[in-house]
Design a protein around this motif. Structure first.
Motif, PDB file in Angstrom:
ATOM      1  N   VAL A   1     -13.271  13.662 -27.817  1.00 20.65           N
ATOM      2  CA  VAL A   1     -13.598  14.400 -26.597  1.00 20.65           C
ATOM      3  C   VAL A   1     -12.942  15.773 -26.632  1.00 20.65           C
TER       4      VAL A   1
ATOM      5  N   LYS B   1     -13.731  12.796 -18.637  1.00 17.34           N
ATOM      6  CA  LYS B   1     -14.138  11.839 -19.663  1.00 17.34           C
ATOM      7  C   LYS B   1     -12.928  11.104 -20.214  1.00 17.34           C
TER       8      LYS B   1
ATOM      9  N   GLU C   1     -22.354  18.792 -19.835  1.00 15.08           N
ATOM     10  CA  GLU C   1     -21.589  19.762 -20.645  1.00 15.08           C
ATOM     11  C   GLU C   1     -22.506  20.502 -21.609  1.00 15.08           C
ATOM     12  N   VAL C   2     -23.252  19.702 -22.394  1.00 15.59           N
ATOM     13  CA  VAL C   2     -24.118  20.305 -23.405  1.00 15.59           C
ATOM     14  C   VAL C   2     -25.229  21.120 -22.728  1.00 15.59           C
TER      15      VAL C   2
ATOM     16  N   THR D   1     -21.386  14.184 -20.520  1.00 16.43           N
ATOM     17  CA  THR D   1     -21.654  14.838 -21.807  1.00 16.43           C
ATOM     18  C   THR D   1     -22.950  15.640 -21.748  1.00 16.43           C
ATOM     19  N   ILE D   2     -23.985  15.049 -21.145  1.00 13.53           N
ATOM     20  CA  ILE D   2     -25.267  15.753 -21.060  1.00 13.53           C
ATOM     21  C   ILE D   2     -25.111  17.027 -20.228  1.00 13.53           C
TER      22      ILE D   2
ATOM     23  N   ASN E   1     -15.858  27.676 -19.044  1.00 12.89           N
ATOM     24  CA  ASN E   1     -14.790  27.024 -19.806  1.00 12.89           C
ATOM     25  C   ASN E   1     -13.975  26.083 -18.933  1.00 12.89           C
TER      26      ASN E   1
ATOM     27  N   PHE F   1     -15.889  23.000 -18.518  1.00 15.14           N
ATOM     28  CA  PHE F   1     -15.809  22.153 -19.719  1.00 15.14           C
ATOM     29  C   PHE F   1     -14.491  21.391 -19.758  1.00 15.14           C
ATOM     30  N   ILE F   2     -13.395  22.084 -19.427  1.00 14.83           N
ATOM     31  CA  ILE F   2     -12.072  21.442 -19.505  1.00 14.83           C
ATOM     32  C   ILE F   2     -11.981  20.314 -18.482  1.00 14.83           C
TER      33      ILE F   2
ATOM     34  N   LEU G   1     -19.986   8.612 -18.611  1.00 11.70           N
ATOM     35  CA  LEU G   1     -19.651   9.388 -19.812  1.00 11.70           C
ATOM     36  C   LEU G   1     -20.887  10.106 -20.344  1.00 11.70           C
ATOM     37  N   THR G   2     -22.025   9.399 -20.322  1.00  6.79           N
ATOM     38  CA  THR G   2     -23.272   9.998 -20.808  1.00  6.79           C
ATOM     39  C   THR G   2     -23.684  11.173 -19.930  1.00  6.79           C
TER      40      THR G   2
ATOM     41  N   PHE H   1     -22.293  10.975 -28.977  1.00 14.35           N
ATOM     42  CA  PHE H   1     -22.914   9.777 -28.409  1.00 14.35           C
ATOM     43  C   PHE H   1     -22.685   8.556 -29.287  1.00 14.35           C
TER      44      PHE H   1
ATOM     45  N   SER I   1     -14.054  17.399 -19.599  1.00 13.37           N
ATOM     46  CA  SER I   1     -13.420  16.659 -20.695  1.00 13.37           C
ATOM     47  C   SER I   1     -12.275  15.800 -20.184  1.00 13.37           C
ATOM     48  N   LEU I   2     -11.494  16.344 -19.243  1.00  9.73           N
ATOM     49  CA  LEU I   2     -10.389  15.563 -18.685  1.00  9.73           C
ATOM     50  C   LEU I   2     -10.921  14.344 -17.928  1.00  9.73           C
TER      51      LEU I   2
ATOM     52  N   ALA J   1     -23.792  24.404 -21.755  1.00 11.60           N
ATOM     53  CA  ALA J   1     -23.593  25.224 -22.955  1.00 11.60           C
ATOM     54  C   ALA J   1     -24.919  25.803 -23.430  1.00 11.60           C
ATOM     55  N   MET J   2     -25.970  24.989 -23.427  1.00  9.79           N
ATOM     56  CA  MET J   2     -27.304  25.433 -23.853  1.00  9.79           C
ATOM     57  C   MET J   2     -27.842  26.515 -22.929  1.00  9.79           C
TER      58      MET J   2
ATOM     59  N   LEU K   1     -14.424  19.530 -27.346  1.00  8.81           N
ATOM     60  CA  LEU K   1     -14.145  20.591 -26.378  1.00  8.81           C
ATOM     61  C   LEU K   1     -13.644  21.851 -27.089  1.00  8.81           C
TER      62      LEU K   1
ATOM     63  N   LEU L   1     -15.705  25.295 -25.966  1.00 12.05           N
ATOM     64  CA  LEU L   1     -14.975  26.459 -25.449  1.00 12.05           C
ATOM     65  C   LEU L   1     -15.320  27.747 -26.210  1.00 12.05           C
TER      66      LEU L   1
ATOM     67  N   ILE M   1     -26.178  29.622 -23.876  1.00  8.17           N
ATOM     68  CA  ILE M   1     -26.616  30.165 -25.172  1.00  8.17           C
ATOM     69  C   ILE M   1     -27.972  30.869 -25.020  1.00  8.17           C
TER      70      ILE M   1
END
Lengths: 373, 114
Positions: free
Chosen positions: A364, B65, B31-32, B28-29, B55, B58-59, B24-25, A94, B62-63, B35-36, A368, A373, B39
């Motif tokens: 970015v 973004k 994505e995370v 990202t949020i 995955n 995520f890819i 973008l924000t 961020f 990211s692309l 992931a969380m 990743l 990943l 987990i």
């Protein structure tokens, strides 16, 4: 005939005109200045450099049976917070995005020839860049000094097989249904530095205090007694210290990270030292038995990980650092009115802006590859 | 050469920047967040969503973004088309590089006897 000749003449004249203009210079086919164009092509080549690194990371990771899970690699946060996977790295992301936004604003103010606006937004961008560098410094410090990671030592052990841990103190497997002591293929855990005379499993120190620390030392003694079934086991020489210094070591261990493995703080899990030379750091790890009945000993994770991590994030960090340096130089020029006199819409700010966004762009993909990943 | 923009265009562009920032924000949020959820296995997320699907998500994120940063922040979307092509075409080599090296890595994996 007359008509044809006239057409020919027109064509000829037209052709000459085209040729003369295009080949005598003064035209920019890409409608961009030389400086901007060259910045773009530099960034293209830099993109290939970073892609090469990240592809190398991917190839090495792909050729391994096990690799540290990204969320266990960095799960600390300033202020003594542990087990907060991804949070700190997200904060860094961020910070870089915000500094990219302030950079675009500086470029836009430049197009309006607004000197004060450019100064303000560039200043914010520099602050963002420095904050990111500070975060990275903290991350590296934690990994190197706290978690003992180095270029060739990956303290994030990763299981290649599924199984259960062996309880050395009692010489048998953990009881049925004890979820904590099972592990899956791919599980990652953080290895701890072994202090002479106790072991650096700090989770115990934090949660149980001195009593637990003493008990730990005791367990280790028992472990030493059982030494015959441990290949490469050199704990015997430390046994006496183990009892005496347990409390002291506990104190030292405070404030360090708990284990990243599932189940966290077990009092009697198997520990074993890596045989090491005198004066070298020693680490605790676990022995386990697979479902097929084979015994295994989990050592360090794939050693390429440290080199790849430090090299790629370091190369990116170096880009951020040099970006901040260029931003500072250009900011000083903005303040002193160099670009005001050029009257070209602060094009230099636009060029450094391209570079700065590229740094954000690379992050970015680093984010990743290393964390998602 | 002064490239003074009129007030309306300027306001529009500033608005565009904040819009991209918002995107973008959000990405990202997300994505995370995914992931969380994986987990901590929120609501059986781990079983519901296989790792490979995660995955790929995520890819793609990211692309996306990367596209926003290049197109809007770096202003490439508004540049000359010839410039866009001259920068985009060489990147095709990267696609092949990724395929080739991942294939090679798979061969290394098998050479190690796994």
């Amino acid at each position: 005939v007359k008509e044809i000749m006239a057409t020919d003449n027109v064509l000829e004249a037209h052709g000459n005109e085209q040729k003369g203009d295009s080949w005598s210079g003064g035209e920019s086919p890409f409608k961009a200045s030389y400086g901007k164009l060259m910045m773009w092509y530099f960034l293209l080549s830099d993109a290939f450099t970073f892609a090469g690194f990240l592809i190398a990371y991917g190839a090495l990771r792909f050729s391994m049976p096990a690799w540290p899970l990204p969320d266990t690699v960095f799960s600390t946060f300033p202020g003594g917070i542990h087990e907060a996977p991804l949070i700190f790295v997200t904060l860094m992301t961020f910070i870089l995005i915000v500094s990219s936004v302030t950079m675009v604003r500086a470029v836009q103010e430049g197009h309006r020839e607004n000197q004060k606006g450019v100064t303000f937004w560039m200043l914010l961008t520099i602050i963002g860049g420095l904050t990111f560098l500070g975060c990275q410094a903290w991350e590296w410090t934690t990994l190197i000094a706290g978690e003992n990671m180095s270029l060739t030592r990956n303290t994030f052990g990763t299981h290649t097989e599924a199984g259960v841990y062996i309880d050395d103190a009692h010489g048998h497997l953990y009881k049925e249904g004890d979820e904590k002591e099972k592990f899956e293929k791919g599980d990652t855990y953080l290895l701890h530095e072994h202090h002479v005379g106790g072991h650096g499993d700090d989770a115990h120190g934090d949660s149980h205090g001195d009593d637990a620390g003493h008990k730990k030392g005791h367990d280790e003694g028992a472990h030493g007694g059982d030494g015959e079934h441990d290949a490469g086991h050199d704990e015997g020489s430390h046994d006496d210290d183990g009892h005496g210094d347990a409390g002291h070591d506990d104190g030292k261990g405070e404030g360090k990270k708990p284990t990243a493995e599932k189940g966290g703080a077990d009092e009697v899990h198997t520990i074993q030292q890596h045989p090491g030379k005198e004066g070298e750091k020693q680490f605790v790890s676990r022995r386990f038995v697979t479902e097929a009945g084979n015994q295994g000993h989990q050592e360090f994770g794939p050693y390429q990980f440290g080199a790849l991590f430090f090299f790629i994030t370091g190369f990116h960090g170096f880009h951020v650092f040099s970006g901040v340096a260029f931003l500072l130089v250009i900011l000083l020029n903005v303040i002193s009115g160099v670009y005001k006199d050029r009257k070209n819409g602060y094009e230099m700010v636009e060029k450094i802006g391209l570079y700065w966004h590229f740094v954000d762009l690379v992050w970015v993909f680093v984010f990743l590859a290393f964390y998602l990943l | 050469m002064a490239n003074l923009l009129d007030e309306a265009t300027y306001k529009n562009e500033v608005k565009g920047v904040w819009r991209v920032t918002l995107w973008l924000t959000i990405i990202t949020i997300l994505e995370v967040g995914f992931a969380m959820m994986y987990i901590y296995n929120v609501g059986g997320f781990e079983d519901m969503f296989p790792r490979i699907a995660l995955n790929i998500t995520f890819i793609i994120a990211s692309l996306l973004k990367a596209f926003y940063i290049i197109a809007e922040f770096m202003h490439l979307k508004h540049e000359n088309r010839a410039l866009i092509i001259s920068l985009g075409i060489p990147l095709i080599f990267l696609v092949w590089a990724i395929i080739a090296f991942m294939h090679e890595a798979d061969a290394w994996y098998h050479m190690k006897g796994f």
